[in-house]
Write an enzyme that holds these catalytic residues in place. Structure first.
Site, PDB file in Angstrom:
ATOM      1  N   SER A 156       0.867  -1.188   0.000  1.00 45.18           N
ATOM      2  CA  SER A 156       0.000   0.000   0.000  1.00 45.18           C
ATOM      3  C   SER A 156       0.896   1.228   0.000  1.00 45.18           C
ATOM      4  O   SER A 156       2.021   1.191   0.520  1.00 45.18           O
ATOM      5  CB  SER A 156      -0.876   0.006   1.251  1.00 45.18           C
ATOM      6  OG  SER A 156      -1.514   1.253   1.401  1.00 45.18           O
ATOM      7  N   TYR A 165      -1.342  -0.521  10.727  1.00 48.82           N
ATOM      8  CA  TYR A 165      -1.447  -0.848   9.299  1.00 48.82           C
ATOM      9  C   TYR A 165      -0.238  -0.303   8.525  1.00 48.82           C
ATOM     10  O   TYR A 165       0.398  -1.032   7.756  1.00 48.82           O
ATOM     11  CB  TYR A 165      -2.741  -0.259   8.727  1.00 48.82           C
ATOM     12  CG  TYR A 165      -2.947  -0.555   7.253  1.00 48.82           C
ATOM     13  CD1 TYR A 165      -3.225  -1.848   6.818  1.00 48.82           C
ATOM     14  CD2 TYR A 165      -2.854   0.452   6.291  1.00 48.82           C
ATOM     15  CE1 TYR A 165      -3.408  -2.128   5.476  1.00 48.82           C
ATOM     16  CE2 TYR A 165      -3.046   0.190   4.945  1.00 48.82           C
ATOM     17  CZ  TYR A 165      -3.325  -1.107   4.538  1.00 48.82           C
ATOM     18  OH  TYR A 165      -3.504  -1.385   3.203  1.00 48.82           O
TER      19      TYR A 165
HETATM   20  N1  NAP Z   1      -8.714  -1.134  -0.977  1.00 46.78           N
HETATM   21  C1  NAP Z   1      -7.736  -0.254  -0.892  1.00 46.78           C
HETATM   22  O1  NAP Z   1      -7.947   0.974  -0.953  1.00 46.78           O
HETATM   23  C2  NAP Z   1      -6.305  -0.740  -0.756  1.00 46.78           C
HETATM   24  C3  NAP Z   1      -5.277   0.192  -0.966  1.00 46.78           C
HETATM   25  C4  NAP Z   1      -3.957  -0.223  -0.855  1.00 46.78           C
HETATM   26  C5  NAP Z   1      -3.663  -1.532  -0.542  1.00 46.78           C
HETATM   27  N2  NAP Z   1      -4.678  -2.423  -0.335  1.00 46.78           N
HETATM   28  C6  NAP Z   1      -4.304  -3.804   0.009  1.00 46.78           C
HETATM   29  O2  NAP Z   1      -4.877  -4.689  -0.922  1.00 46.78           O
HETATM   30  C7  NAP Z   1      -5.109  -5.955  -0.306  1.00 46.78           C
HETATM   31  C8  NAP Z   1      -6.539  -6.394  -0.595  1.00 46.78           C
HETATM   32  O3  NAP Z   1      -7.417  -5.397  -0.109  1.00 46.78           O
HETATM   33  P1  NAP Z   1      -8.940  -5.267  -0.598  1.00 46.78           P
HETATM   34  O4  NAP Z   1      -9.204  -3.825  -0.712  1.00 46.78           O
HETATM   35  O5  NAP Z   1      -9.204  -6.147  -1.741  1.00 46.78           O
HETATM   36  O6  NAP Z   1      -9.668  -5.796   0.744  1.00 46.78           O
HETATM   37  P2  NAP Z   1     -11.022  -6.619   0.954  1.00 46.78           P
HETATM   38  O7  NAP Z   1     -12.015  -6.268  -0.079  1.00 46.78           O
HETATM   39  O8  NAP Z   1     -11.340  -6.415   2.408  1.00 46.78           O
HETATM   40  O9  NAP Z   1     -10.573  -8.135   0.716  1.00 46.78           O
HETATM   41  C9  NAP Z   1      -9.617  -8.726   1.560  1.00 46.78           C
HETATM   42  C10 NAP Z   1      -9.523 -10.209   1.222  1.00 46.78           C
HETATM   43  O10 NAP Z   1      -8.544 -10.781   2.114  1.00 46.78           O
HETATM   44  C11 NAP Z   1      -9.137 -11.899   2.788  1.00 46.78           C
HETATM   45  N3  NAP Z   1      -8.559 -12.054   4.115  1.00 46.78           N
HETATM   46  C12 NAP Z   1      -8.486 -11.140   5.102  1.00 46.78           C
HETATM   47  N4  NAP Z   1      -7.939 -11.681   6.206  1.00 46.78           N
HETATM   48  C13 NAP Z   1      -7.635 -12.971   5.884  1.00 46.78           C
HETATM   49  C14 NAP Z   1      -7.077 -14.053   6.599  1.00 46.78           C
HETATM   50  N5  NAP Z   1      -6.681 -13.916   7.868  1.00 46.78           N
HETATM   51  N6  NAP Z   1      -6.929 -15.234   5.968  1.00 46.78           N
HETATM   52  C15 NAP Z   1      -7.321 -15.392   4.680  1.00 46.78           C
HETATM   53  N7  NAP Z   1      -7.856 -14.404   3.945  1.00 46.78           N
HETATM   54  C16 NAP Z   1      -8.025 -13.209   4.553  1.00 46.78           C
HETATM   55  C17 NAP Z   1     -10.631 -11.560   2.835  1.00 46.78           C
HETATM   56  O11 NAP Z   1     -11.455 -12.712   2.935  1.00 46.78           O
HETATM   57  P3  NAP Z   1     -12.039 -13.299   4.316  1.00 46.78           P
HETATM   58  O12 NAP Z   1     -12.419 -12.141   5.180  1.00 46.78           O
HETATM   59  O13 NAP Z   1     -13.182 -14.124   3.848  1.00 46.78           O
HETATM   60  O14 NAP Z   1     -10.923 -14.112   4.876  1.00 46.78           O
HETATM   61  C18 NAP Z   1     -10.836 -10.937   1.451  1.00 46.78           C
HETATM   62  O15 NAP Z   1     -11.015 -11.943   0.477  1.00 46.78           O
HETATM   63  C19 NAP Z   1      -4.785  -5.773   1.181  1.00 46.78           C
HETATM   64  O16 NAP Z   1      -3.508  -6.296   1.453  1.00 46.78           O
HETATM   65  C20 NAP Z   1      -4.790  -4.263   1.362  1.00 46.78           C
HETATM   66  O17 NAP Z   1      -3.929  -3.852   2.412  1.00 46.78           O
HETATM   67  C21 NAP Z   1      -5.996  -2.061  -0.425  1.00 46.78           C
END
Ligand code: NAP
Length: 237
Positions: A140, A153
């Site tokens: 991120s 975070y």
């Molecule tokens: N969205 C943003 O603005 C943004 C920006 C920069 C970076 N990111 C990064 O991108 C990545 C994905 O984010 P996203 O926005 O797609 O989030 P999201 O929509 O909340 O999806 C997160 C995914 O990770 C899984 N997950 C979370 N904890 C887990 C665990 N302990 N074991 C297995 N699976 C787990 C969740 O499924 P379950 O809950 O079913 O396990 C879900 O499928 C993250 O690393 C985040 O830090 C996001």
């Protein structure tokens, strides 16, 4: 890398960015092993991919469990004949001032965003070094841009960036590429915010497209870090 027939393991594939990456890799011809805790989301994704003629395996589990990390890699190898691509995407956010951050919350963030990545990577490396592999770390911009009220975070993503850089130096001569992707705001339900579909944000598919593009770079060329930003974020007052 030749994507047709390659085996890819994607964590956090049930929704958001991970689901888009799994879809993108499958559309490019890779076999996908999809990991997250919510089995129903993984089954739906695997059904969608196989319904379109692709190959996908759902592997429900919590990546904070060391046994799940090892078993997910083993399942990918068994189901798809090896492992060439690992996408460490599963991650959790955390909003709290340091003084209000519990031990449990700190551990939840670091166990998911950093320690699970270490364990999955360690388990995958013996396969990735057999003829070339590519590891992606979904970090991120918060790893380099400090944010008040998000210390756990931001620190977890800063540590992930450094881990990835060390790893890249360690494995490049074995033909394994390590790429850190650091997005800004992506339109997902990240952090329990509900689906935020604001059009100014990056879309999950933007990250997926970037990964497919990076996999298609010439073998001898390596992009080790990519920062992704929405072009026109709202101006701050
Ligand atoms: N969205 C943003 O603005 C943004 C920006 C920069 C970076 N990111 C990064 O991108 C990545 C994905 O984010 P996203 O926005 O797609 O989030 P999201 O929509 O909340 O999806 C997160 C995914 O990770 C899984 N997950 C979370 N904890 C887990 C665990 N302990 N074991 C297995 N699976 C787990 C969740 O499924 P379950 O809950 O079913 O396990 C879900 O499928 C993250 O690393 C985040 O830090 C996001």
């Amino acid at each position: 890398m030749e994507l047709r027939g390659a085996s890819a393991l994607v964590t956090g594939a049930g929704r958001g960015i991970g689901r888009a990456i799994a879809r993108g890799l499958a559309a490019a011809g890779a076999s996908v092993t999809a990991v997250s805790r919510t089995a129903a989301e993984l089954e739906a994704l695997a059904g969608e991919i196989t319904g379109q003629g692709g190959r996908a395996t759902a592997f429900p589990g919590d990546v904070r469990d060391p046994g799940v990390c090892a078993a997910a890699v083993a399942r990918a190898v068994e189901a798809h004949g090896g492992l060439q691509i690992l996408v460490n995407n599963a991650g959790v956010g955390s909003h709290a001032p340091v003084i209000e951050t519990s031990d449990e919350e700190w551990d939840r963030v670091f166990d998911t965003n950093l320690t699970a990545v270490f364990r999955l990577t360690r388990a995958a490396l013996p396969y990735l070094t057999r003829g070339g592999g590519h590891i992606f770390m979904i970090s991120s911009l918060a790893g380099t841009n400090p944010i008040a009220g998000m210390a756990a975070y931001c620190a977890s993503k800063a540590a992930l960036d450094h881990f990835a850089h060390c790893l890249m130096l360690e494995v490049r001569q074995q033909g394994v590429k390590v790429t850190t992707i650091a997005p800004g705001s992506v339109a997902t339900g990240f952090g329990g915010e509900g689906d935020k579909a604001e059009s100014w944000k990056l879309q999950p598919g933007d990250v997926a497209d970037t990964i497919v593009d990076l996999l298609r770079t010439r073998d001898a060329a390596h992009l080790s870090r990519v920062e992704m930003r929405p072009l026109r974020p709202p101006k701050r007052a």
